[in-house]
Scaffold this active site. Structure first.
Site, PDB file in Angstrom:
ATOM      1  N   LEU A   1     -19.409 -32.645  12.955  1.00 50.78           N
ATOM      2  CA  LEU A   1     -18.126 -33.350  13.025  1.00 50.78           C
ATOM      3  C   LEU A   1     -18.225 -34.684  12.313  1.00 50.78           C
ATOM      4  CD1 LEU A   1     -17.015 -32.761  16.706  1.00 50.78           C
ATOM      5  CD2 LEU A   1     -16.286 -31.568  14.659  1.00 50.78           C
ATOM      6  N   CYS A   2     -17.096 -35.110  11.755  1.00 52.49           N
ATOM      7  CA  CYS A   2     -17.046 -36.411  11.100  1.00 52.49           C
ATOM      8  C   CYS A   2     -17.461 -37.485  12.106  1.00 52.49           C
ATOM      9  CB  CYS A   2     -15.634 -36.712  10.606  1.00 52.49           C
ATOM     10  SG  CYS A   2     -15.290 -35.812   9.077  1.00 52.49           S
ATOM     11  N   PRO A   3     -18.189 -38.478  11.733  1.00 54.47           N
ATOM     12  CA  PRO A   3     -18.538 -38.808  10.345  1.00 54.47           C
ATOM     13  C   PRO A   3     -19.853 -38.203   9.844  1.00 54.47           C
ATOM     14  CG  PRO A   3     -19.227 -40.584  11.767  1.00 54.47           C
ATOM     15  CD  PRO A   3     -18.627 -39.534  12.666  1.00 54.47           C
TER      16      PRO A   3
ATOM     17  N   ASP B   1     -15.400 -29.554   9.128  1.00 54.31           N
ATOM     18  CA  ASP B   1     -14.491 -30.548   9.689  1.00 54.31           C
ATOM     19  C   ASP B   1     -13.501 -30.992   8.614  1.00 54.31           C
ATOM     20  OD1 ASP B   1     -13.164 -32.732  10.681  1.00 54.31           O
ATOM     21  OD2 ASP B   1     -14.914 -33.538  11.722  1.00 54.31           O
TER      22      ASP B   1
END
Ligand code: SF4
Lengths: 80, 350
Positions: A12-14, A39
């Protein structure tokens, strides 16, 4: 000049942008890096990071539900 | 004779909020070369909530720290500190704030990392967006010297938004920056920052909020406390703390917890954990994916299935078929009666 790939699917970001950054600093100017992630936030984040840090985004879209970003690494100064 | 003045270089902590944006901008105004650092601890609000929560997708997805850097025209270096940060969360020397937020230790840690980065890259000083008295714990007047001291940054740590209220730092004494052009902001009133942003033409910045991470959130902190209490030790890994951000969490019995997706985005996110957790979903009706965290016996599974049925479209049906998958033992179907809402004690919800 080399072509490299980076698989950051399911992060998942970041994290996709962090992994992209960490890979790019190991590469040379002119190298090509293809990043695959899941993502959708990466569609914005990786190009934003590239703009800020002087790398060129050659492709940035969704293919079979995965985000694909292709980056041409900028000069040593910009990749610092 | 030619006089060359060396351009001084500052590394700025960029959270994505307004204060660090303004602090860095004040330095750029003084001709300082600024580069940003942004730390990812795993608890950051930035980023993942976009991916997890479907309904947020209507909003533009952006990483605010990257946005700030782009507004300023500076480079931003993202630093992942998930492992190192554990000691800060698990055992903060200065304790926690209102919830499980170890803000004072956290600031010292981040400024310490910035100091190491500054030294490794030949930069001259560190800039943060701290304002005296803005946050109850970590930005008290007496807390600021603690951060400077424990980080090792000492007088190379400049807080441009409140510098005039503090003793002059090295960059001011050496004339690298003009102290007169720094600010004397104090307290919780955010109007001066908002006015300054307006004067610079910064719009659409991230709204000032209670804190930069989930640890300032009461609900999140109680889930983390529950995790530690039931495991019998204060430990976590990245998956643990990510999962605490997602879904409804119910603990009907001490030995297991149920994590139920609240919408499609969360169901999709939780489905990434199907190989690690016993999980279930209704097949007779549309409904959420639920993961079981802990060791659940057969009667626990039945209770979990009744709860899972409760949160799906079969909630008023007599029977709902739930498919239960144990990654080790395979898949089976059970028929259950959804548990009535008034039979779910409030204290099951974490
Ligand atoms: S709110 Fe979170 S990230 Fe911000 S200083 Fe406190 S603990 Fe650190």
């Amino acid at each position: 000049m080399g072509c490299y790939s980076l698989d950051v699917r399911n992060l998942l970001c970041p994290m996709p942008v962090i992994r992209t950054q960490n890979r790019i600093v190991e590469l040379n100017a002119g190298d090509i890096l293809e990043v695959r992630c899941t993502d959708p936030g990466a569609l914005q984040d990786i190009p934003a990071w590239c703009r800020i840090n002087g790398h060129e985004v050659l492709r940035n879209d969704i293919e079979n539900g995965e985000v694909v970003v292709i980056v041409r690494v900028g000069s040593a100064e910009s990749a610092r | 004779m030619t006089v060359t003045t060396q351009t001084r270089r500052a590394v700025a902590l960029i959270s994505g909020g307004l204060d660090s944006l303004l602090a860095a901008r004040l330095m750029l105004d003084q001709g300082i070369h600024v580069e940003g650092l942004n730390f990812y601890t795993g608890f950051c609000v930035e980023g993942h909530t976009h991916a997890i929560r479907e309904r947020r997708r209507t909003k533009p997805q952006r990483n605010n720290a990257l946005w700030v850097a782009e507004q300023l025209g500076i480079r931003l270096h993202l630093v992942e500190v998930v492992e190192e940060y554990k000691t800060i969360v698990i055992n903060p020397k200065h304790g926690y704030g209102a919830h499980l937020n170890p803000c004072l230790d956290c600031k010292g840690f981040m400024v310490g990392k910035a100091r190491a980065w500054m030294e490794a890259h030949g930069f001259d000083f560190i800039v943060t967006g701290e304002v005296i008295g803005q946050r109850p714990n970590s930005q008290r007047r007496d807390a600021l010297p603690v951060v400077a001291r424990e980080s090792g940054a000492l007088d190379r740590l400049l807080r441009p938004l409140c510098a005039k209220l503090l003793a002059p730092t090295l960059p001011e004494r050496e004339g690298w920056v003009d102290r007169e052009r720094l600010l004397a902001l104090n307290g919780r009133n955010r109007k001066p920052q908002i006015a300054l942003a307006e004067s610079y033409g910064f719009r659409d910045y991230a709204q000032p909020a209670g804190g930069c991470c989930f640890l300032t959130d009461a609900n999140y902190s109680s889930r983390l406390s529950d995790l530690w209490a039931t495991r019998g030790e204060k430990q976590y890994d990245l998956d643990d703390i990510m999962l605490l951000k997602v879904g409804r969490h119910l603990r009907p019995r001490p030995n297991f917890k149920l994590i139920v997706g609240r919408e499609e985005g969360e169901n999709r996110y939780l489905s990434g954990y199907r190989r690690q957790f016993v999980h279930m979903e209704a097949t007779s009706h549309h409904g959420p994916l639920a993961l079981i965290d802990g060791d659940a016996a057969d009667d626990d599974i039945e209770l979990a299935a009744r709860l899972t049925a409760r949160f799906g479209q079969g909630r008023n049906a007599d029977k709902v078929t739930i498919q239960v998958t144990d990654p080790q033992r395979g898949t089976r179907q059970i028929e259950v009666t959804p548990i009535p809402a008034d039979e779910i004690p409030l204290n099951w919800y974490l």
